[in-house]
Design a protein around this motif. Structure first.
Motif, mmCIF file in Angstrom:
data_model
loop_
_atom_site.group_PDB
_atom_site.id
_atom_site.type_symbol
_atom_site.label_atom_id
_atom_site.label_comp_id
_atom_site.label_asym_id
_atom_site.label_seq_id
_atom_site.Cartn_x
_atom_site.Cartn_y
_atom_site.Cartn_z
ATOM 1 N N ARG A 12 3.909 -10.248 3.472
ATOM 2 C CA ARG A 12 2.538 -9.761 3.697
ATOM 3 C C ARG A 12 2.147 -8.797 2.573
ATOM 4 N NH1 ARG A 12 1.971 -4.917 4.087
ATOM 5 N NH2 ARG A 12 -0.282 -5.248 3.983
ATOM 6 N N THR A 14 -1.645 -6.773 0.744
ATOM 7 C CA THR A 14 -3.083 -6.510 0.899
ATOM 8 C C THR A 14 -3.884 -7.448 0.019
ATOM 9 O OG1 THR A 14 -2.763 -4.229 1.577
ATOM 10 C CG2 THR A 14 -4.861 -4.757 0.534
ATOM 11 N N LYS A 207 6.742 -6.332 -4.189
ATOM 12 C CA LYS A 207 6.465 -5.280 -3.202
ATOM 13 C C LYS A 207 6.872 -3.928 -3.769
ATOM 14 C CE LYS A 207 5.197 -5.982 0.570
ATOM 15 N NZ LYS A 207 3.727 -5.999 0.770
HETATM 16 C C1 LIG Z 1 -4.586 2.586 6.798
HETATM 17 C C2 LIG Z 1 -4.745 1.808 5.524
HETATM 18 C C3 LIG Z 1 -5.941 1.851 4.827
HETATM 19 C C4 LIG Z 1 -6.119 1.101 3.668
HETATM 20 N N1 LIG Z 1 -7.353 1.058 3.056
HETATM 21 C C5 LIG Z 1 -7.554 0.166 2.046
HETATM 22 C C6 LIG Z 1 -8.851 -0.067 1.524
HETATM 23 O O1 LIG Z 1 -9.841 0.541 1.937
HETATM 24 N N2 LIG Z 1 -8.988 -1.007 0.560
HETATM 25 C C7 LIG Z 1 -7.930 -1.735 0.070
HETATM 26 O O2 LIG Z 1 -8.117 -2.605 -0.794
HETATM 27 N N3 LIG Z 1 -6.683 -1.501 0.534
HETATM 28 C C8 LIG Z 1 -6.474 -0.593 1.513
HETATM 29 N N4 LIG Z 1 -5.215 -0.414 2.042
HETATM 30 C C9 LIG Z 1 -4.095 -1.188 1.472
HETATM 31 C C10 LIG Z 1 -3.013 -0.313 0.826
HETATM 32 O O3 LIG Z 1 -3.426 0.123 -0.422
HETATM 33 C C11 LIG Z 1 -1.743 -1.150 0.792
HETATM 34 O O4 LIG Z 1 -1.324 -1.415 2.101
HETATM 35 C C12 LIG Z 1 -0.610 -0.458 0.037
HETATM 36 O O5 LIG Z 1 -0.926 -0.301 -1.317
HETATM 37 C C13 LIG Z 1 0.676 -1.256 0.164
HETATM 38 O O6 LIG Z 1 0.511 -2.539 -0.360
HETATM 39 P P1 LIG Z 1 0.710 -3.866 0.482
HETATM 40 O O7 LIG Z 1 -0.174 -3.769 1.713
HETATM 41 O O8 LIG Z 1 0.233 -4.960 -0.427
HETATM 42 O O9 LIG Z 1 2.138 -3.988 0.861
HETATM 43 C C14 LIG Z 1 -5.031 0.335 3.172
HETATM 44 C C15 LIG Z 1 -3.830 0.328 3.872
HETATM 45 C C16 LIG Z 1 -3.692 1.020 5.035
HETATM 46 C C17 LIG Z 1 -2.385 0.918 5.799
#
Ligand SMILES: Cc1cc2nc3c(=O)[nH]c(=O)nc-3n(C[C@H](O)[C@H](O)[C@H](O)COP(=O)(O)O)c2cc1C
Length: 219
Positions: A12, A14, A207
């Motif tokens: 997984r 983002t 990751k």
């Molecule tokens: C509570 C929360 C809020 C986040 N807000 C945003 C956001 O507004 N926009 C975005 O592109 N990513 C957002 N993220 C993604 C994080 O940047 C991302 O989860 C983190 O860099 C880890 O990467 P991965 O999810 O790809 O493992 C958010 C993640 C979390 C958990």
């Protein structure tokens, strides 16, 4: 590690660009809803509402909430298959907890004669968590993140891409979705769908996490 849980959580990521032509199936939507509903919460308070945005009409309304800020997240409003608004009750009180206890009575988990003690105990706890203004929103908001984490893992299991977003305009969302929120407050949303193969720069990156020794102290 080869365990399926670790595989899911490693895969997984983002998503930064969705393929608007790909939709989450109705069957998977029901699984996601049920997984979120089953999330744990402090004193089983479940102080949340989940607004599932599916229709073009609702997506257009969400899109309009990005007019002032967080533009980089805006395109997900129309391109993701679905978006969930995670909202919390800013003032969890007696009637809210009675709903929970009534279910416990109906299920045979709580005897009528223990109802008042259970209610008073829970309210005492909820009151301890109020701030100087009398709000226990910090506590209720924290519960929505448990549901969010649960959703992220569920989506990973289902092979569905997602984007958690705190980059949303809570105030405008409060105005545009007043009826659906009914006094609840949304500070975090989750876009879901399937990434656009060539355009999602985040897809396939390794990751990035702090080392186990950095974040864990085993004693
Ligand atoms: C509570 C929360 C809020 C986040 N807000 C945003 C956001 O507004 N926009 C975005 O592109 N990513 C957002 N993220 C993604 C994080 O940047 C991302 O989860 C983190 O860099 C880890 O990467 P991965 O999810 O790809 O493992 C958010 C993640 C979390 C958990």
């Amino acid at each position: 590690m080869t365990h399926s849980i670790i595989k899911d959580l490693s895969a997984r990521y983002t998503t930064k660009q969705y393929d608007p032509s790909k939709r989450i199936s109705a069957e998977n939507i029901e699984i996601i809803k049920e997984a979120i509903r089953l999330s744990a919460s402090s004193i089983n308070s479940q102080p949340w509402k989940f607004i599932l945005i599916e229709s073009d009409e609702a997506k257009n309304r969400l899109d309009a909430t990005f007019v002032n800020k967080y533009q980089p997240n805006r395109h997900h409003a129309k391109e993701a298959s679905h978006i969930i608004l995670f909202a919390h009750n800013p003032n969890y009180q007696r009637d809210d907890h009675k709903k929970v206890l009534d279910i416990n009575v109906a299920l045979g988990r709580l005897k009528e004669e223990k109802y008042d003690a259970a209610l008073n105990g829970a309210l005492h706890f909820a009151d301890l968590l109020r701030d100087e203004q009398g709000s226990n929103a910090t506590w209720t908001k924290a519960q929505t993140y448990i549901a969010l984490g649960n959703a992220l893992h569920t989506l990973a299991r289902l092979g569905i891409d997602s984007t958690p977003m705190e980059g949303i305009d809570s105030e405008l969302i409060g105005e545009v979705f007043t009826d659906e929120l009914n006094g609840y407050v949304c500070h975090v949303a989750l876009a879901m769908g399937y990434h656009a193969d060539a355009e999602d720069f985040n897809f396939g990156l390794p990751k990035s996490r702090l080392a186990t020794e950095e974040v864990f102290t085993v004693i």
